[in-house]
Design a protein around this motif. Structure first.
Motif, mmCIF file in Angstrom:
data_model
loop_
_atom_site.group_PDB
_atom_site.id
_atom_site.type_symbol
_atom_site.label_atom_id
_atom_site.label_comp_id
_atom_site.label_asym_id
_atom_site.label_seq_id
_atom_site.Cartn_x
_atom_site.Cartn_y
_atom_site.Cartn_z
ATOM 1 N N ASN A 87 32.267 41.940 51.341
ATOM 2 C CA ASN A 87 31.524 41.006 52.191
ATOM 3 C C ASN A 87 31.145 39.713 51.492
ATOM 4 O O ASN A 87 30.335 38.939 52.014
ATOM 5 C CB ASN A 87 30.266 41.696 52.719
ATOM 6 N N ALA A 88 31.740 39.448 50.340
ATOM 7 C CA ALA A 88 31.349 38.276 49.554
ATOM 8 C C ALA A 88 32.053 37.015 50.029
ATOM 9 O O ALA A 88 33.230 37.026 50.376
ATOM 10 C CB ALA A 88 31.651 38.501 48.087
ATOM 11 N N SER A 89 31.318 35.913 49.995
ATOM 12 C CA SER A 89 31.884 34.603 50.306
ATOM 13 C C SER A 89 32.625 34.056 49.100
ATOM 14 O O SER A 89 32.664 34.677 48.025
ATOM 15 C CB SER A 89 30.762 33.625 50.690
ATOM 16 N N HIS A 90 33.178 32.867 49.258
ATOM 17 C CA HIS A 90 33.871 32.212 48.153
ATOM 18 C C HIS A 90 32.934 32.005 46.961
ATOM 19 O O HIS A 90 33.360 32.035 45.806
ATOM 20 C CB HIS A 90 34.425 30.865 48.622
ATOM 21 N N ALA A 91 31.657 31.852 47.222
ATOM 22 C CA ALA A 91 30.662 31.651 46.168
ATOM 23 C C ALA A 91 30.158 32.987 45.640
ATOM 24 O O ALA A 91 28.967 33.188 45.428
ATOM 25 C CB ALA A 91 29.501 30.820 46.683
ATOM 26 N N VAL A 92 31.069 33.895 45.367
ATOM 27 C CA VAL A 92 30.708 35.260 44.980
ATOM 28 C C VAL A 92 29.930 35.312 43.673
ATOM 29 O O VAL A 92 29.086 36.175 43.492
ATOM 30 C CB VAL A 92 31.968 36.151 44.915
ATOM 31 N N MET A 93 30.169 34.386 42.750
ATOM 32 C CA MET A 93 29.415 34.424 41.493
ATOM 33 C C MET A 93 27.978 33.956 41.691
ATOM 34 O O MET A 93 27.128 34.175 40.835
ATOM 35 C CB MET A 93 30.119 33.596 40.404
ATOM 36 N N VAL A 94 27.710 33.331 42.844
ATOM 37 C CA VAL A 94 26.351 32.926 43.199
ATOM 38 C C VAL A 94 25.637 34.071 43.911
ATOM 39 O O VAL A 94 24.507 34.419 43.587
ATOM 40 C CB VAL A 94 26.368 31.678 44.092
ATOM 41 N N SER A 95 26.303 34.669 44.882
ATOM 42 C CA SER A 95 25.687 35.740 45.664
ATOM 43 C C SER A 95 25.740 37.090 44.966
ATOM 44 O O SER A 95 24.902 37.955 45.218
ATOM 45 C CB SER A 95 26.368 35.845 47.031
ATOM 46 N N HIS A 96 26.709 37.279 44.070
ATOM 47 C CA HIS A 96 26.859 38.545 43.348
ATOM 48 C C HIS A 96 27.104 38.287 41.861
ATOM 49 O O HIS A 96 28.133 38.684 41.313
ATOM 50 C CB HIS A 96 28.019 39.357 43.915
ATOM 51 N N PRO A 97 26.155 37.633 41.179
ATOM 52 C CA PRO A 97 26.388 37.331 39.759
ATOM 53 C C PRO A 97 26.535 38.583 38.908
ATOM 54 O O PRO A 97 27.215 38.563 37.878
ATOM 55 C CB PRO A 97 25.145 36.524 39.365
ATOM 56 N N ASP A 98 25.922 39.694 39.346
ATOM 57 C CA ASP A 98 26.051 40.943 38.600
ATOM 58 C C ASP A 98 27.489 41.455 38.627
ATOM 59 O O ASP A 98 28.023 41.924 37.617
ATOM 60 C CB ASP A 98 25.090 41.995 39.144
ATOM 61 N N ARG A 99 28.152 41.339 39.792
ATOM 62 C CA ARG A 99 29.528 41.809 39.889
ATOM 63 C C ARG A 99 30.466 40.955 39.040
ATOM 64 O O ARG A 99 31.398 41.458 38.414
ATOM 65 C CB ARG A 99 29.997 41.802 41.349
ATOM 66 N N ALA A 100 30.215 39.642 39.029
ATOM 67 C CA ALA A 100 31.030 38.758 38.194
ATOM 68 C C ALA A 100 30.828 39.078 36.716
ATOM 69 O O ALA A 100 31.795 39.172 35.949
ATOM 70 C CB ALA A 100 30.679 37.298 38.484
ATOM 71 N N GLU A 101 29.566 39.261 36.316
ATOM 72 C CA GLU A 101 29.310 39.569 34.909
ATOM 73 C C GLU A 101 29.881 40.921 34.513
ATOM 74 O O GLU A 101 30.400 41.096 33.411
ATOM 75 C CB GLU A 101 27.810 39.526 34.629
ATOM 76 N N ASP A 102 29.803 41.900 35.397
ATOM 77 C CA ASP A 102 30.371 43.210 35.097
ATOM 78 C C ASP A 102 31.866 43.105 34.765
ATOM 79 O O ASP A 102 32.357 43.749 33.840
ATOM 80 C CB ASP A 102 30.189 44.162 36.283
ATOM 81 N N LEU A 103 32.574 42.300 35.547
ATOM 82 C CA LEU A 103 34.017 42.203 35.318
ATOM 83 C C LEU A 103 34.308 41.478 34.004
ATOM 84 O O LEU A 103 35.246 41.845 33.276
ATOM 85 C CB LEU A 103 34.667 41.451 36.493
ATOM 86 N N ILE A 104 33.506 40.475 33.675
ATOM 87 C CA ILE A 104 33.679 39.763 32.405
ATOM 88 C C ILE A 104 33.430 40.716 31.235
ATOM 89 O O ILE A 104 34.196 40.741 30.250
ATOM 90 C CB ILE A 104 32.736 38.549 32.347
ATOM 91 N N VAL A 105 32.372 41.503 31.336
ATOM 92 C CA VAL A 105 32.057 42.463 30.268
ATOM 93 C C VAL A 105 33.137 43.530 30.176
ATOM 94 O O VAL A 105 33.510 43.956 29.068
ATOM 95 C CB VAL A 105 30.671 43.082 30.500
ATOM 96 N N GLU A 106 33.663 43.956 31.303
ATOM 97 C CA GLU A 106 34.763 44.924 31.290
ATOM 98 C C GLU A 106 35.956 44.363 30.516
ATOM 99 O O GLU A 106 36.586 45.052 29.717
ATOM 100 C CB GLU A 106 35.179 45.267 32.718
ATOM 101 N N ALA A 107 36.264 43.092 30.758
ATOM 102 C CA ALA A 107 37.372 42.463 30.035
ATOM 103 C C ALA A 107 37.081 42.380 28.545
ATOM 104 O O ALA A 107 37.967 42.617 27.705
ATOM 105 C CB ALA A 107 37.635 41.074 30.614
ATOM 106 N N ALA A 108 35.838 42.052 28.202
ATOM 107 C CA ALA A 108 35.455 41.972 26.787
ATOM 108 C C ALA A 108 35.550 43.338 26.121
ATOM 109 O O ALA A 108 36.057 43.472 24.997
ATOM 110 C CB ALA A 108 34.046 41.418 26.668
ATOM 111 N N ASP A 109 35.073 44.384 26.807
ATOM 112 C CA ASP A 109 35.126 45.731 26.253
ATOM 113 C C ASP A 109 36.562 46.211 26.048
ATOM 114 O O ASP A 109 36.880 46.860 25.059
ATOM 115 C CB ASP A 109 34.401 46.714 27.176
ATOM 116 N N ALA A 110 37.427 45.868 27.000
ATOM 117 C CA ALA A 110 38.808 46.339 26.950
ATOM 118 C C ALA A 110 39.639 45.632 25.888
ATOM 119 O O ALA A 110 40.642 46.195 25.403
ATOM 120 C CB ALA A 110 39.469 46.166 28.319
ATOM 121 N N THR A 111 39.257 44.431 25.540
ATOM 122 C CA THR A 111 40.066 43.649 24.608
ATOM 123 C C THR A 111 39.390 43.428 23.250
ATOM 124 O O THR A 111 39.954 42.791 22.366
ATOM 125 C CB THR A 111 40.402 42.275 25.211
ATOM 126 N N GLY A 112 38.153 43.952 23.092
ATOM 127 C CA GLY A 112 37.406 43.747 21.868
ATOM 128 C C GLY A 112 37.825 44.689 20.747
ATOM 129 O O GLY A 112 38.540 45.646 20.945
#
Length: 298
Positions: free
Chosen positions: A273-298
């Motif tokens: 249900n997220a709009s184009h501004a998903v990092m504004v309305s769901h900053p937790d979901r955006a950060e989770d994916l960034i951290v997932e990428a960091a964990d997987a490649t660290g």
């Protein structure tokens, strides 16, 4: 491709005063893509200490990579405020690059120059048009360990944001475009803005009206030539990628987001249900994916 339901994993949400949002534009009968960004969601409790990723795995431990965030069109770096707050809470160094929004080649070169100044590993993140920029800027940088696309363009060689926007029906941005000529020393061109009266409906339907109004007033224009620029050899062919699909995106149709994510072999999550501004309305979901990428490649 892994799709996840809307997150209830993190009850926290943070409020932001100001933000800006990207957009897409239309030239003649064509829809021209754009990028929107903005502020954080309405008031929420503080981030709990020692939280875990959405997958339940412990957060990245030890030296952390620098997260470089690249905003899109009709936006500025403050569009990442909610994400930055969470990343810094979790101990990540963050640089929110100022995307010039003048041309794909020159914008990518600018971000590439920033990457050259960072000695350690980098997680490179782009929203909307910022995705096209990171796709080109990361080429040749061995320190970029992951690309993260947040409702973003992930073009292949020769593709443009304009072309990708028209790939599937559903974008509502064509009728919202306002074009204004600009002049600078040595030349000029045309800038694209989003009609302020249509801004929230098209880009930020799940953001409070007062915040969306600020985004609309503060938007930075994008040179139309930037949205028409042809991409080079994509970095996602050699660098692992992650993709957050905004399921109610009125700027880049969700079908196009999923196509680009699948083509890039990206680890993908969907916020239905997220709009184009998903990092504004769901900053937790955006950060989770960034951290997932960091964990997987660290």
């Amino acid at each position: 491709m892994l799709e996840t339901p809307p997150s209830a994993a993190h009850p926290h949400r943070w409020a932001r005063k100001r933000a800006t949002l990207p957009a897409v534009l239309a030239v003649a009968a064509l829809l021209v893509p754009a990028v929107a960004s903005a502020s954080a969601a309405p008031a929420n409790p503080p981030i709990p200490a020692g939280r875990q990723s959405a997958a339940g795995a412990p957060r990245h431990h030890g030296p952390k990579p620098t997260v470089v965030l690249v905003h899109g069109a009709f936006a500025d770096s403050s569009s990442w405020n909610g994400v930055i707050t969470r990343l810094e809470h979790d101990g990540y160094p963050v640089i929110a690059a100022a995307n010039p929004l003048r041309g794909l080649d020159s914008d990518s070169a600018y971000v590439s120059s920033i990457l050259s100044t960072i000695p350690g590993p980098v997680i490179l993140v782009g929203h909307s048009y910022g995705g096209a920029v990171i796709t080109n800027a990361a080429v040749g940088h061995a320190n970029v360990k992951a690309l993260v696309y947040i409702a973003a363009f992930a073009p292949d060689q020769g593709e443009s944001a304009l072309g990708l926007t028209g790939m599937n029906p559903g974008s509502q941005l064509g009728a919202a475009l306002v074009v204004r000529p600009y002049s600078v020393t040595g030349g000029g061109g045309e800038d694209g803005y989003v009609d302020q009266t249509k801004f929230r409906a098209v880009f930020a339907a799940d953001v409070p009206a007062s915040t969306a109004d600020l985004m609309a007033a503060e938007q930075r224009p994008v040179a139309l030539a930037a949205l028409q620029g042809a991409s080079g050899v994509p970095a996602w062919k050699t660098i692992p990628s992650w993709y957050l699909v905004a399921g109610a995106n009125q700027a880049i149709p969700a079908a196009t987001e999923k196509f680009m994510a699948k083509r890039a072999g990206a680890h993908t999550v969907v916020v239905p249900n997220a709009s184009h501004a998903v990092m504004v309305s769901h900053p937790d979901r955006a950060e989770d994916l960034i951290v997932e990428a960091a964990d997987a490649t660290g």
